[in-house]
Design a protein around this motif. Structure first.
Motif, PDB file in Angstrom:
ATOM      1  N   UNK A 137     -12.725   5.160   3.693  1.00 36.64           N
ATOM      2  CA  UNK A 137     -11.882   5.127   2.493  1.00 36.64           C
ATOM      3  C   UNK A 137     -12.633   5.723   1.314  1.00 36.64           C
ATOM      4  N   UNK A 138     -13.955   5.666   1.369  1.00 39.03           N
ATOM      5  CA  UNK A 138     -14.802   6.282   0.328  1.00 39.03           C
ATOM      6  C   UNK A 138     -14.391   5.850  -1.087  1.00 39.03           C
ATOM      7  N   UNK A 139     -14.276   4.539  -1.259  1.00 40.81           N
ATOM      8  CA  UNK A 139     -13.985   4.015  -2.595  1.00 40.81           C
ATOM      9  C   UNK A 139     -15.219   3.270  -3.122  1.00 40.81           C
ATOM     10  N   UNK A 140     -15.395   3.324  -4.416  1.00 41.35           N
ATOM     11  CA  UNK A 140     -16.438   2.517  -5.050  1.00 41.35           C
ATOM     12  C   UNK A 140     -15.979   1.065  -5.053  1.00 41.35           C
ATOM     13  N   UNK A 141     -16.849   0.176  -4.606  1.00 41.19           N
ATOM     14  CA  UNK A 141     -16.496  -1.240  -4.535  1.00 41.19           C
ATOM     15  C   UNK A 141     -17.501  -2.019  -5.369  1.00 41.19           C
ATOM     16  N   UNK A 153      -8.489 -12.012   2.419  1.00 43.35           N
ATOM     17  CA  UNK A 153      -8.610 -10.836   3.277  1.00 43.35           C
ATOM     18  C   UNK A 153      -7.472  -9.856   2.986  1.00 43.35           C
ATOM     19  N   UNK A 154      -6.252 -10.380   2.903  1.00 43.30           N
ATOM     20  CA  UNK A 154      -5.096  -9.511   2.681  1.00 43.30           C
ATOM     21  C   UNK A 154      -5.219  -8.756   1.355  1.00 43.30           C
ATOM     22  N   UNK A 155      -5.614  -9.488   0.301  1.00 37.49           N
ATOM     23  CA  UNK A 155      -5.654  -8.844  -1.016  1.00 37.49           C
ATOM     24  C   UNK A 155      -6.781  -7.814  -1.099  1.00 37.49           C
ATOM     25  N   UNK A 156      -7.903  -8.088  -0.461  1.00 39.32           N
ATOM     26  CA  UNK A 156      -9.016  -7.127  -0.488  1.00 39.32           C
ATOM     27  C   UNK A 156      -8.638  -5.856   0.275  1.00 39.32           C
ATOM     28  N   UNK A 168      -7.180  -0.207   0.365  1.00 42.21           N
ATOM     29  CA  UNK A 168      -6.291   0.807   0.937  1.00 42.21           C
ATOM     30  C   UNK A 168      -5.351   1.414  -0.104  1.00 42.21           C
ATOM     31  N   UNK A 169      -5.222   0.783  -1.269  1.00 39.55           N
ATOM     32  CA  UNK A 169      -4.382   1.333  -2.343  1.00 39.55           C
ATOM     33  C   UNK A 169      -5.159   2.281  -3.253  1.00 39.55           C
ATOM     34  N   UNK A 170      -6.440   2.451  -2.981  1.00 36.29           N
ATOM     35  CA  UNK A 170      -7.298   3.253  -3.855  1.00 36.29           C
ATOM     36  C   UNK A 170      -7.522   4.634  -3.247  1.00 36.29           C
ATOM     37  N   UNK A 200       0.850  -1.201   0.000  1.00 34.61           N
ATOM     38  CA  UNK A 200       0.000   0.000   0.000  1.00 34.61           C
ATOM     39  C   UNK A 200       0.880   1.244   0.000  1.00 34.61           C
ATOM     40  N   UNK A 201       1.909   1.223   0.829  1.00 34.96           N
ATOM     41  CA  UNK A 201       2.829   2.363   0.942  1.00 34.96           C
ATOM     42  C   UNK A 201       3.496   2.663  -0.398  1.00 34.96           C
TER      43      UNK A 201
END
Lengths: 340, 340
Positions: free
Chosen positions: A279-283, A244-247, A252-254, A222-223
């Motif tokens: 995070x306010x991302x579209x999922x 879980x890790x990939x989701x 968090x990368x978005x 992510x960093x």
């Protein structure tokens, strides 16, 4: 005829089965030109999905129509066809809205077993698309890829709102993730960051259009994405693993207002509401509505604009299907093509 | 000046505080014409959000500009202004993309305390919008509603892709849910199903445009929505509560390919990945980018096309702020307007 049957984790056998026949007037029966092993088949192969009885395997297919039911209108014997991994009637409200993999009369092709010589395809008109003619042999792998992994990667890119000027990150370097890279490139993304720590997959990602490779995972991954995007995160993130890790890594990368397209089949994932809220991302994601994309994808393959068949790095006779699974399970192959 | 301070759950006091002043050249100070109590303030009032020190309260505001910093360009003393509950610089990449509530320089107005006589507003140019002139007194409640609850309901409807021909379901009958109904109507929804078991709120929902009322909750509520939508679920669902039950109800009430817009501040929510994957709904929400909608909302209010101020069913002097909280906590009021 012969086909693949799994009896227990790791135990895939090439067995004689009854020839499929027309059961409903909307069915077709096809003779497979090629089939393959999917990353999602490994959930079963590894025992994550329980096996309570012998199961037919496989849901990706291209082939020639042998016979059609009396109500089939758009497909005829002799046609070379590709279909989605989900059979759909093509006429219900959900199909017409563009979500055939959630058709009210959906049939999972996996339950019919496409790793075989012959395959019954329900809802032939709604499910299959014929090519303009018999394909050149070198196009067959790419057409086969369209049946699931290309269509799924394409949907992920679409769900992630990939487009010109966008920075796209791809979590997962299996066939779907790699074809997500290809889709992002084809859809005009400006920058494509592939997350992979395997040299062969990195190379294929670059060939498909990746501009950057990130080898870190989790917090570090992510960093790195943040560093590459002015601290904001990518506009579009494709998730093609299902853990879980990939989701969490994808979300968090978005950047805020950005889009996550997730197509890795979820296993044991639980998403904190607070993370989603702030995070306010579209999922958006799920079983890809591959059928919607097939005419366009076939056209691009036919005109050699894209070469998704490159994900097949192992080709075996169908009789050696067990080795095909083993090679993928041991990560010796990205994806195995099987020739009946 | 005086304003509201919470000392412990249930203990809101009207106290003297220092007058706010211009601290940065991009600040404005406004004298409030009206402020109010938000459903989200109740999370603190009820002790769900911990209170470790006395906290200023309130984040919704309209008023007249008293003073501006030297770099403020679009707002001048004497202007009647409305701003979002999140101050935003209006110039960063996230603001320009339409997500000011996630501005890289965001300031939560709640931390400054809008339940007061005077309020400092950071990033005045990016945060505040002036009305065309001094508003008629009867428009003030509606303009105040635009500061958060209307803007949030509007965002939820937008996130849920509400539009002509769509069937919309609204989970939550607080001010935001009710204004989600209003937004759905204004955005052209064909059918609007409000989920409520309170007669006064049902009546307001109908006044705002609800065509159907569903009183059931949980599994039964989902079942009712399915019955009303040909077994498929709504196209668009607005979630305006923030609990596990309301989120699951919203997702499960949405048809495959449909959209959930969620704006209830998440508390203790955990969403199963499998549900998200197989429901195949678009999920989007978070702190509403109210500032993006303000010019349009002010215009609609100014021309009396919408009357969101109807959600205020209790008006008190600001000095009686404690009673304003109590009435909402005990559900005696939908929303309390406070007059400094």
């Amino acid at each position: 005829m012969y086909g693949a049957v799994i009896h227990a984790p790791g135990d895939v056998r090439y067995e004689q089965r009854d020839d499929p026949t027309i059961e409903a007037p909307t069915d077709a029966v096809i003779r497979l030109a090629a089939t393959c092993v999917c990353g999602s088949d490994l959930w079963t192969y590894r025992g994550t999905n329980p096996i309570t009885r012998p199961l037919r395997m496989g849901h990706e297919y291209v082939g020639v129509v042998e016979e059609v039911g009396s109500e089939v209108r758009t497909i005829a014997p002799g046609d070379f066809v590709i279909g989605s991994f989900m059979a759909s009637d093509g006429t219900c409200e959900i199909c017409r809205a563009g979500y055939p993999s959630r058709c009210v009369n959906v049939v999972s092709m996996g339950s019919l077993g496409a790793q075989a010589e012959l395959l019954r395809v329900p809802w032939a008109d709604g499910t299959l698309v014929a090519t303009p003619g018999a394909p050149a042999p070198e196009l067959v792998p790419s057409l086969l890829a369209a049946s699931d992994v290309l269509g799924t990667g394409w949907f992920a890119a679409d769900a992630a709102a990939v487009g010109p000027g966008k920075t796209v990150a791809v979590v997962g370097d299996g066939a779907v993730g790699l074809l997500g890279v290809l889709a992002a490139k084809a859809l005009g993304a400006e920058r494509i960051i592939a997350m992979s720590r395997h040299a062969d997959r990195q190379a294929l990602a670059r060939r498909f259009g990746a501009t950057d490779i990130v080898t870190e995972r989790g917090d570090d991954g992510v960093e790195r994405i943040k560093e590459l995007t002015n601290g904001l995160g990518a506009h579009s993130v494709i998730e093609a693993v299902g853990t879980q890790e990939s989701m969490l890594q994808a979300i968090r990368s978005t950047r805020a207002g950005g889009h996550v397209g997730f197509v890795g089949v979820s296993h044991g994932v639980s998403l904190p509401g607070e993370l989603l809220f702030y995070s306010e991302v579209h999922l958006f994601g799920g079983p890809a509505p591959v059928r919607r994309y097939l005419p366009d994808l076939i056209d691009r393959i036919w005109h050699r604009e894209i070469d998704p068949g490159l994900v097949f790095d192992l080709t075996l006779p169908l009789a050696e299907v067990a080795e095909g699974y083993k090679a993928m399970d041991e990560r010796r192959a990205i994806k195995t093509l099987l020739q009946p």
